[in-house]
Write an enzyme that holds these catalytic residues in place. Structure first.
Site, mmCIF file in Angstrom:
data_model
loop_
_atom_site.group_PDB
_atom_site.id
_atom_site.type_symbol
_atom_site.label_atom_id
_atom_site.label_comp_id
_atom_site.label_asym_id
_atom_site.label_seq_id
_atom_site.Cartn_x
_atom_site.Cartn_y
_atom_site.Cartn_z
ATOM 1 C CB THR A 13 -0.933 -0.021 1.230
ATOM 2 O OG1 THR A 13 -1.787 -1.150 1.096
ATOM 3 C CG2 THR A 13 -1.785 1.226 1.344
ATOM 4 C CB SER A 21 2.801 -7.899 1.122
ATOM 5 O OG SER A 21 1.816 -7.797 2.119
ATOM 6 C CB THR A 26 0.680 -3.680 6.363
ATOM 7 O OG1 THR A 26 -0.614 -3.666 5.771
ATOM 8 C CG2 THR A 26 1.314 -2.310 6.278
ATOM 9 C CG ASP A 27 -2.417 -7.516 3.527
ATOM 10 O OD1 ASP A 27 -2.732 -6.638 4.337
ATOM 11 O OD2 ASP A 27 -3.056 -7.723 2.466
HETATM 12 N N1 ASP Z 1 -2.701 -5.552 0.654
HETATM 13 C C1 ASP Z 1 -1.657 -4.619 0.986
HETATM 14 C C2 ASP Z 1 -0.342 -5.366 0.975
HETATM 15 O O1 ASP Z 1 -0.059 -6.074 1.892
HETATM 16 C C3 ASP Z 1 -1.930 -4.002 2.290
HETATM 17 C C4 ASP Z 1 -0.913 -3.034 2.789
HETATM 18 O O2 ASP Z 1 0.178 -2.883 2.301
HETATM 19 O O3 ASP Z 1 -1.244 -2.350 3.796
HETATM 20 O O4 ASP Z 1 0.400 -5.272 0.033
#
Ligand code: ASP
Length: 348
Positions: free
Chosen positions: A36, A84, A115-116
């Site tokens: 993100t 991710s 963050t995932d």
């Molecule tokens: N779906 C995103 C990822 O993990 C979420 C994020 O980065 O906050 O790439």
């Protein structure tokens, strides 16, 4: 004439000072993997969902936060550009090898990451990086296009942390929301909030205020230079999958399929302190007894210690299922002996 001479002297002095300052700045390599923090949407600044992660490149991320060039000599590399949730063993191995090479010539590393699965990548790197220099993972909960996007400040903090002498020897860290979390214990706890990362079993390592890290605790388990795991000669990792237990559990079918597909280990997200529904437990006990695969019991609860049931299924200490999977994969690169693997869970 005298005026021109004085001005030239002043100019020379200023240039010398700024060159000296630049030379003193820590060398930080930023490795971008997507997420993100590199996410964007056409839906406008108020949209914080429904965006596409892993769109912006490393150059755009660096240009968006020019302040980082004042606190570090920055170089950037694009490792991949993905959401991710699509992280792979292949990217982990590429990342680990690149970091181990780069750390011979830079002072610290920042990895921009979704963050995932950040907590999994962080724990993996924590166990395979062979340096005590700072390695920091950073991401964002809001895309770069959002009002009050958290990425730029998080990135600034991560660079400051990676360039800080006080961060040496702390293991791989996560820098999110002005907070420093250790790679072993940092977990994502909320789907959308910017304060999502917590260390539920131990608390954070510290905080970052105005680009200055303050540490209040240290990781107590061995990591980086004190870890026995080495992936430098590996191109694949042993396959380990995760099962979930629940009322009227039907996941014996999944367990059979995982093993048929080549899983060498299974982690069970048990209920409570690692309980497993009898529908799948008996099958898993037999699997462990026949040495068909190593089975590790974790919990779906989200925090807390899972006791040793002394029944042939190992226990994951207080690692959540996705982190237990990381350790089991690395353990299986060294041995398939359950006793030795349990010792590793007790140690790391
Ligand atoms: N779906 C995103 C990822 O993990 C979420 C994020 O980065 O906050 O790439």
């Amino acid at each position: 004439m005298k005026k021109i001479f004085t001005m030239t002297l002043l100019l020379l002095l200023c240039t010398t000072i700024s060159v000296c300052n630049a030379q003193q700045l820590p060398k930080i390599a930023i490795l971008a993997t997507g997420g993100t923090i590199a996410g964007s949407t056409d839906a406008g600044g108020t949209a914080t969902t429904g965006y596409t992660a892993g769109v912006l490149t490393i150059d755009t991320l660096i240009k968006a936060v020019p302040e980082i060039t004042k606190i570090a000599k920055i170089s950037g590399e694009q490792i991949c550009n993905i959401d991710s949730s699509n992280m792979t063993d292949e990217i982990w191995l590429k990342l680990a090898k690149r970091i181990n090479t780069l750390l011979k010539s830079v002072d610290g590393i920042v990895i921009t990451h979704g963050t995932d699965t950040m907590e999994e990548t962080a724990y993996f790197l924590n166990l395979v990086i062979k340096s005590d220099k700072p390695v920091v993972l950073v991401g964002a909960m809001r895309p770069a296009t959002a009002i009050s996007a958290d990425g730029p400040k998080n990135l600034y903090n991560a660079v400051a942390l990676a360039g800080s002498k006080s961060a040496k020897g702390k293991g791989v860290m996560i820098a999110m929301d002005d907070t420093i979390l250790g790679a072993r214990d940092g977990v994502k706890t909320n789907t959308l909030q910017t304060s999502t990362f917590k260390a539920l079993n131990s608390g954070p390592l510290g905080i970052i205020i105005d680009g200055k890290p303050f540490f209040y605790s240290s990781a107590s388990r061995p990591h980086t230079i004190n870890s026995e795991f080495d992936v430098s000669n590996l191109n694949t990792l042993p396959k380990v999958d995760i099962l979930y237990t629940y009322s009227n559990d039907g996941s014996k079918v999944a367990a059979e399929a995982f093993l048929k597909a080549g899983a060498k280990g299974l982690v069970v997200a048990g209920s409570g302190a690692g309980s497993i529904h009898e529908n799948q437990k008996n099958y898993l006990l037999d699997t462990a007894k026949n040495k068909q695969a190593v089975i590790v019991r974790s919990s779906r609860v989200g925090s807390g210690y899972v006791p040793d049931a002394k029944d042939g299924i190992l226990n994951a200490d207080n690692l959540n299922p996705q982190k237990a999977r990381v350790l089991l994969m690395l353990a299986l690169t060294k041995t398939s002996d359950p006793k030795q693997i349990q010792d590793m869970f007790n140690k790391y």
